[in-house]
Design a protein around this motif. Sequence first.
Motif, mmCIF file in Angstrom:
data_model
loop_
_atom_site.group_PDB
_atom_site.id
_atom_site.type_symbol
_atom_site.label_atom_id
_atom_site.label_comp_id
_atom_site.label_asym_id
_atom_site.label_seq_id
_atom_site.Cartn_x
_atom_site.Cartn_y
_atom_site.Cartn_z
ATOM 1 N N ASN A 28 0.840 -1.215 0.000
ATOM 2 C CA ASN A 28 0.000 0.000 0.000
ATOM 3 C C ASN A 28 0.861 1.246 0.000
ATOM 4 N N ASP A 29 0.464 2.263 -0.748
ATOM 5 C CA ASP A 29 1.161 3.539 -0.685
ATOM 6 C C ASP A 29 0.079 4.591 -0.575
ATOM 7 N N ASP A 30 -0.078 5.164 0.631
ATOM 8 C CA ASP A 30 -1.217 6.057 0.788
ATOM 9 C C ASP A 30 -0.976 7.479 0.303
ATOM 10 N N SER A 31 0.078 7.694 -0.511
ATOM 11 C CA SER A 31 0.157 8.989 -1.212
ATOM 12 C C SER A 31 -0.870 9.010 -2.337
ATOM 13 N N PHE A 32 -1.386 7.816 -2.689
ATOM 14 C CA PHE A 32 -2.365 7.717 -3.785
ATOM 15 C C PHE A 32 -3.734 7.363 -3.213
ATOM 16 N N GLN A 33 -4.793 7.651 -3.993
ATOM 17 C CA GLN A 33 -6.123 7.215 -3.578
ATOM 18 C C GLN A 33 -6.130 5.684 -3.507
ATOM 19 N N ILE A 34 -6.817 5.159 -2.516
ATOM 20 C CA ILE A 34 -6.851 3.699 -2.324
ATOM 21 C C ILE A 34 -8.023 3.121 -3.105
#
Length: 486
Positions: free
Chosen positions: A185-191
Amino acid sequence: MREKVNIVWLKRDLRLKDHLPLKTAIEQGAQTLLVYIFEPSVIADPHYDIRHWRFVYQSLMDINMQLEKYKAKVYCFYNEVSEVFDHLTELFDVSTVYSYMETGLRVTYNRDKVFSSYCQKHNIQWSEYQQNGVERRRRNRKDWSKAWHRFMELPLDDPDWSLFRPPTDGLERLKERIPDEITINDDSFQIGGETKAWSYLFSFFNGRAKSYSFDISKPLKSRKSCSRLSPYIAWGNLSIRQVYQEYCKAVQVRPYNKALHNFASRLRWHCHFIQKFEMEDAMEFRNINRGFNAIKRNINEAYFHAWQYGKTGYPLVDACMRCLIQTGYINFRMRAMTLSFLTQHLWQDWKEGAVWLAKQFLDFEPGIHYPQVQMQAGVTGINTVRIYNPVKQSKENDADGSFIKTYVPELESLPIECIHEPWLMTPMEQGFYGVNIGKDYPLPIIDLKEAGREARDKIWSMQKDPAVRIEAQRILKRHTTHNRKV
Ligand SMILES: Cc1cc2nc3c(=O)[nH]c(=O)nc-3n(C[C@H](O)[C@H](O)[C@H](O)COP(=O)(O)OP(=O)(O)OC[C@H]3O[C@@H](n4cnc5c(N)ncnc54)[C@H](O)[C@@H]3O)c2cc1C
């Protein structure tokens, strides 16, 4: 003996509701298997980035969470489609494959051709369904809008899950695989996922939409006031019809219905552009208006690199390009401006720019992307060519420089009067604010006025070229709904 099963092949339709292939398969009453295939050839296509596949993975996990109560899941594979089907047909007697039609890049079009022959050879029926009001084999736009509205108003294709029957044998022998990198997961992006999609949708209709029309062109405020539904629509966590029908409910009760009307027109534009690409997918490779082939653009790797990584010396362009790399999103006006800066001011070909932007946009949707890129690059011959001035855009849409300061931290210490044109600072001002222009932050790579004038002259003189005008007539006839004139 192998068990008879039907397969629902999920692609850019990662949801459980308003899903005609799923509904049809489940309601047939036969055993049904849900499948997603991470295809190495598609993953390797330069339009795609790991951010896209993570979004897909998150969407699949969300589906699986919802399917727990039916003791079902989506089976995920990492291989080419024919290889995956070789494996599936070893374990099951596959009778029908259900999927949506995909209006995609050449790589998926070719994949579909191969799969169609595979199905014929293996006596499998492949049933494909129309998605989002985009029609296959249309020759022109006669009554397209009416058909779109009719489609949007039809009842949703929600499957009756009580009828769902998974296979009873062979599931434990399925060789699933998801590359590890995709599961991070990379929460700099919309999930990704339906759950997130609906929460964005409700928060928009219940309040964020109030300032939609005021903030739509502002790079920072639009991040909250626009719906931000684009990746959820592009990857099919929501169908356009679901969004449209929620809009119809919201517009009855919300006082900001003008903003909602503006939003709703964009839902139609979404399909309008994809329909264009469906009818002319060579747009991925060449100017839709062949008359513009006579224009030669320079290839300047240094310019392209500076644009890609936000080092052009124009703060708003640089903030946009860096923001895209970090978050996967900028609003419409900033997309148009960055593309116009590349193709008009820097006079570079739109093709490489299109691929780079596709890779960055979490919401990359080939059918919107290519027609928009060509429109903003001024090569359609049917649209007014707009050359955005990044300094003017900066003063109007990021007046206090807060977007620039967020993504171009080298300029953080500058006051408002210097932030839009830092190269105008005197050496004394630069010393005072601790920024050396040309060292800490680049000098502008081109002269804006001169480059804009040259581009305008070239493009506008081409608009009068007979070859461009003949092609423009063809485009109007094929792709527009009424008697528009060039
Ligand atoms: C060069 C360029 C490339 C683009 N590439 C893409 C792309 O790959 N994928 C993509 O979804 N959009 C693309 N757009 C259109 C638009 O910029 C985005 O849809 C929008 O910014 C997404 O933000 P939002 O969901 O908050 O939009 P909202 O304004 O809230 O709009 C709601 C939905 O309507 C649709 N929509 C909005 N604006 C447009 C438009 N101008 N044309 C077609 N549909 C629209 C989208 O599905 C969007 O999610 C591109 C625009 C340009 C200028």
